[in-house]
Structure formats: structure tokens, C-alpha cells
Design a protein around this motif. Sequence first.
Motif, PDB file in Angstrom:
ATOM      1  N   ALA A 141     -25.180-116.484  30.066  1.00 18.38           N
ATOM      2  CA  ALA A 141     -24.839-114.888  29.498  1.00 18.38           C
ATOM      3  C   ALA A 141     -25.824-114.297  28.433  1.00 18.38           C
ATOM      4  O   ALA A 141     -26.860-113.241  28.675  1.00 18.38           O
ATOM      5  N   ALA A 142     -26.972-115.801  28.236  1.00 15.63           N
ATOM      6  CA  ALA A 142     -27.713-114.963  26.742  1.00 15.63           C
ATOM      7  C   ALA A 142     -28.910-114.760  27.832  1.00 15.63           C
ATOM      8  O   ALA A 142     -29.144-113.521  26.833  1.00 15.63           O
ATOM      9  N   SER A 143     -28.991-115.161  28.598  1.00 16.25           N
ATOM     10  CA  SER A 143     -30.315-114.436  29.442  1.00 16.25           C
ATOM     11  C   SER A 143     -30.278-113.314  29.683  1.00 16.25           C
ATOM     12  O   SER A 143     -31.089-112.193  29.725  1.00 16.25           O
ATOM     13  N   THR A 144     -28.390-112.849  30.568  1.00 14.44           N
ATOM     14  CA  THR A 144     -28.173-111.710  30.434  1.00 14.44           C
ATOM     15  C   THR A 144     -28.567-110.124  29.416  1.00 14.44           C
ATOM     16  O   THR A 144     -28.802-109.550  29.526  1.00 14.44           O
ATOM     17  N   HIS A 145     -27.670-110.943  28.458  1.00  9.87           N
ATOM     18  CA  HIS A 145     -27.894-109.953  27.325  1.00  9.87           C
ATOM     19  C   HIS A 145     -29.474-109.842  27.014  1.00  9.87           C
ATOM     20  O   HIS A 145     -29.234-108.815  26.280  1.00  9.87           O
ATOM     21  N   TRP A 146     -30.216-111.336  26.862  1.00  6.49           N
ATOM     22  CA  TRP A 146     -31.914-110.798  26.335  1.00  6.49           C
ATOM     23  C   TRP A 146     -31.969-109.468  27.184  1.00  6.49           C
ATOM     24  O   TRP A 146     -33.082-108.634  26.483  1.00  6.49           O
ATOM     25  N   LEU A 147     -32.109-109.814  29.200  1.00 12.24           N
ATOM     26  CA  LEU A 147     -32.886-108.347  29.435  1.00 12.24           C
ATOM     27  C   LEU A 147     -31.528-106.915  29.195  1.00 12.24           C
ATOM     28  O   LEU A 147     -32.541-106.203  29.054  1.00 12.24           O
ATOM     29  N   ALA A 148     -30.352-106.942  28.994  1.00 11.98           N
ATOM     30  CA  ALA A 148     -29.767-105.828  28.789  1.00 11.98           C
ATOM     31  C   ALA A 148     -30.121-105.295  27.090  1.00 11.98           C
ATOM     32  O   ALA A 148     -30.643-103.527  26.847  1.00 11.98           O
ATOM     33  N   ARG A 149     -30.876-106.159  26.271  1.00  9.81           N
ATOM     34  CA  ARG A 149     -31.457-106.132  24.540  1.00  9.81           C
ATOM     35  C   ARG A 149     -32.823-105.173  25.874  1.00  9.81           C
ATOM     36  O   ARG A 149     -32.805-104.186  24.375  1.00  9.81           O
ATOM     37  N   ALA A 150     -33.634-106.003  26.017  1.00  8.30           N
ATOM     38  CA  ALA A 150     -34.607-105.651  26.236  1.00  8.30           C
ATOM     39  C   ALA A 150     -35.352-104.517  26.726  1.00  8.30           C
ATOM     40  O   ALA A 150     -36.227-103.407  26.625  1.00  8.30           O
ATOM     41  N   TYR A 151     -34.188-104.118  27.596  1.00 10.20           N
ATOM     42  CA  TYR A 151     -34.407-102.754  28.705  1.00 10.20           C
ATOM     43  C   TYR A 151     -33.089-101.833  29.021  1.00 10.20           C
ATOM     44  O   TYR A 151     -32.356-102.390  29.532  1.00 10.20           O
ATOM     45  N   PRO A 152     -32.960-101.399  28.230  1.00  6.44           N
ATOM     46  CA  PRO A 152     -31.358-101.115  27.428  1.00  6.44           C
ATOM     47  C   PRO A 152     -30.736 -99.797  28.681  1.00  6.44           C
ATOM     48  O   PRO A 152     -32.087 -99.012  29.312  1.00  6.44           O
ATOM     49  N   GLY A 153     -30.074-100.010  29.000  1.00  4.89           N
ATOM     50  CA  GLY A 153     -29.244 -99.058  30.583  1.00  4.89           C
ATOM     51  C   GLY A 153     -28.887 -97.469  29.217  1.00  4.89           C
ATOM     52  O   GLY A 153     -27.926 -96.868  29.776  1.00  4.89           O
ATOM     53  N   GLY A 154     -28.512 -97.782  28.376  1.00  5.74           N
ATOM     54  CA  GLY A 154     -28.248 -96.494  27.621  1.00  5.74           C
ATOM     55  C   GLY A 154     -27.222 -97.388  26.019  1.00  5.74           C
ATOM     56  O   GLY A 154     -27.344 -98.616  26.016  1.00  5.74           O
ATOM     57  N   GLU A 155     -26.380 -96.892  25.812  1.00  7.59           N
ATOM     58  CA  GLU A 155     -26.332 -96.654  24.331  1.00  7.59           C
ATOM     59  C   GLU A 155     -24.772 -98.198  25.011  1.00  7.59           C
ATOM     60  O   GLU A 155     -24.590 -97.660  25.850  1.00  7.59           O
ATOM     61  N   SER A 156     -24.236 -99.262  23.930  1.00  4.80           N
ATOM     62  CA  SER A 156     -23.524-100.163  24.397  1.00  4.80           C
ATOM     63  C   SER A 156     -22.040 -99.779  24.748  1.00  4.80           C
ATOM     64  O   SER A 156     -21.535-100.468  25.226  1.00  4.80           O
ATOM     65  N   ASN A 157     -21.389 -98.289  24.668  1.00  5.75           N
ATOM     66  CA  ASN A 157     -19.837 -98.390  24.455  1.00  5.75           C
ATOM     67  C   ASN A 157     -20.863 -97.190  25.935  1.00  5.75           C
ATOM     68  O   ASN A 157     -19.377 -96.700  26.052  1.00  5.75           O
ATOM     69  N   THR A 158     -21.722 -97.006  26.982  1.00  9.61           N
ATOM     70  CA  THR A 158     -21.159 -96.374  27.585  1.00  9.61           C
ATOM     71  C   THR A 158     -21.264 -96.814  29.072  1.00  9.61           C
ATOM     72  O   THR A 158     -21.488 -98.097  29.189  1.00  9.61           O
ATOM     73  N   VAL A 159     -21.372 -96.028  30.553  1.00 17.10           N
ATOM     74  CA  VAL A 159     -20.799 -96.702  32.123  1.00 17.10           C
ATOM     75  C   VAL A 159     -22.339 -96.786  32.125  1.00 17.10           C
ATOM     76  O   VAL A 159     -22.360 -97.834  33.202  1.00 17.10           O
ATOM     77  N   ALA A 160     -23.344 -96.602  31.775  1.00 15.80           N
ATOM     78  CA  ALA A 160     -24.810 -96.599  32.164  1.00 15.80           C
ATOM     79  C   ALA A 160     -25.271 -97.581  31.715  1.00 15.80           C
ATOM     80  O   ALA A 160     -25.716 -99.048  32.110  1.00 15.80           O
ATOM     81  N   HIS A 161     -25.070 -98.518  30.413  1.00 13.79           N
ATOM     82  CA  HIS A 161     -24.754 -99.535  30.069  1.00 13.79           C
ATOM     83  C   HIS A 161     -24.082-100.312  30.477  1.00 13.79           C
ATOM     84  O   HIS A 161     -25.220-102.046  31.018  1.00 13.79           O
ATOM     85  N   THR A 162     -23.059-100.505  31.014  1.00 10.15           N
ATOM     86  CA  THR A 162     -22.210-101.447  31.655  1.00 10.15           C
ATOM     87  C   THR A 162     -23.042-101.893  33.100  1.00 10.15           C
ATOM     88  O   THR A 162     -22.570-102.664  33.279  1.00 10.15           O
TER      89      THR A 162
END
Length: 193
Positions: free
Chosen positions: A13-34
Amino acid sequence: MAGPSTALSPVIAASTHWLARAYPGGESNTVAHTLSELQARQAVTVAAWLRYPTEIDAALVAIAGPGGSAVLDWKAGSEPEDEFAEGEGWRTWVDEVVVSWAACLLADPMLARRGVDAVIAAVPIPEPRPRPHTRRTGGLPSEFRRLLQPDARDREAAVLLRHPDLLEPIAAMHRDTLLYLLDAEQSREPLAA
């Protein structure tokens, strides 16, 4: 192989969160982010299962802790203003090697295939019982589809997360160990468009 050990859940969970924050896929409330986060989770899961291959390894990392995100933050240029601030405790569960290996898997489709194949070969198939995700023909579990066979929406959502040049500082940290573990050579295959 540890496989789906619950002891690895905080690291994944923490390692995924780090990658998702370091290389974001969009705003946190978007499908792209998910979609981007799902791809990161699949890569991190494979990397964690490779890094901690037995139940004992998974239990030991749960006791000792994986080391934290400080070096990764510095390498990626994403150091928090105050890593001891409330809400930043998750950073202590980030595993530098797992994140580096996940970056390798995300940037190199052939290496990702070898990593998933190694996990499939090592994780025993349980006795006949219902599984939440069935294995596809050829042994490919559907839970790694977004890592191995991203569709157009997945690729669009994870442009930063899968960009080999952007991932290079993180992937290079522990790539040699992963290549040795998987008995692989670094491929230069471009990401399919």
C-alpha cells in the motif's frame, strides 16, 4: 513464495502510494488517477512478492520495517516539506527496492512479463476452491492484466508512471538485482502505443 501474505499489505500500500504520488495520473478524484494507481499496485505487488518470496521474509519485513522513502524522495525530487508531519507516517512503510523493481516492471514490458511469470511459477495454485480472479489461458492471472496488457485508457492514464526516462533514476537504483533474480537482460523495447 509469500504471495498474497497479509504481512506485505502495508509495504504494498505505501509503495503504491509513493509511486502514484511521484508519477501522478491525474487529479485524485479522476478515473485516470485510479487507472494509474491500479497499474502501480500491480507492479508493486509483483515486486513485493519477488522481494519477499517466503512467509518468513514477509513476517520479518513486517517486524523490522522496510526502510522508508527518504532516498526515493531525494532521487525523484519529491521530498516532503515535513516528513514527520501528521499523515506522512505511511512513508516509513515504503520499500526502496520494491519501488525500484516496480519502476523497472512498469518501464519494461518484457521484464514485467518475466516478473509475473516468476510469481505465477512460485505461487502455488490452491486446492480447488473459488478464486476471486480466475487464471486466464496460459496461466496469466487477470489481476496483473493492467501491468502486462494495458489498454489505451490505461496507457493514457499512466503516461508519467510508465515513461522509461522519467522512471530511470528510481529504476536504476536496484535494476541489476532484479535482472539477476529474473535471469534477464535489460531490454530496450519501446512501450507499445
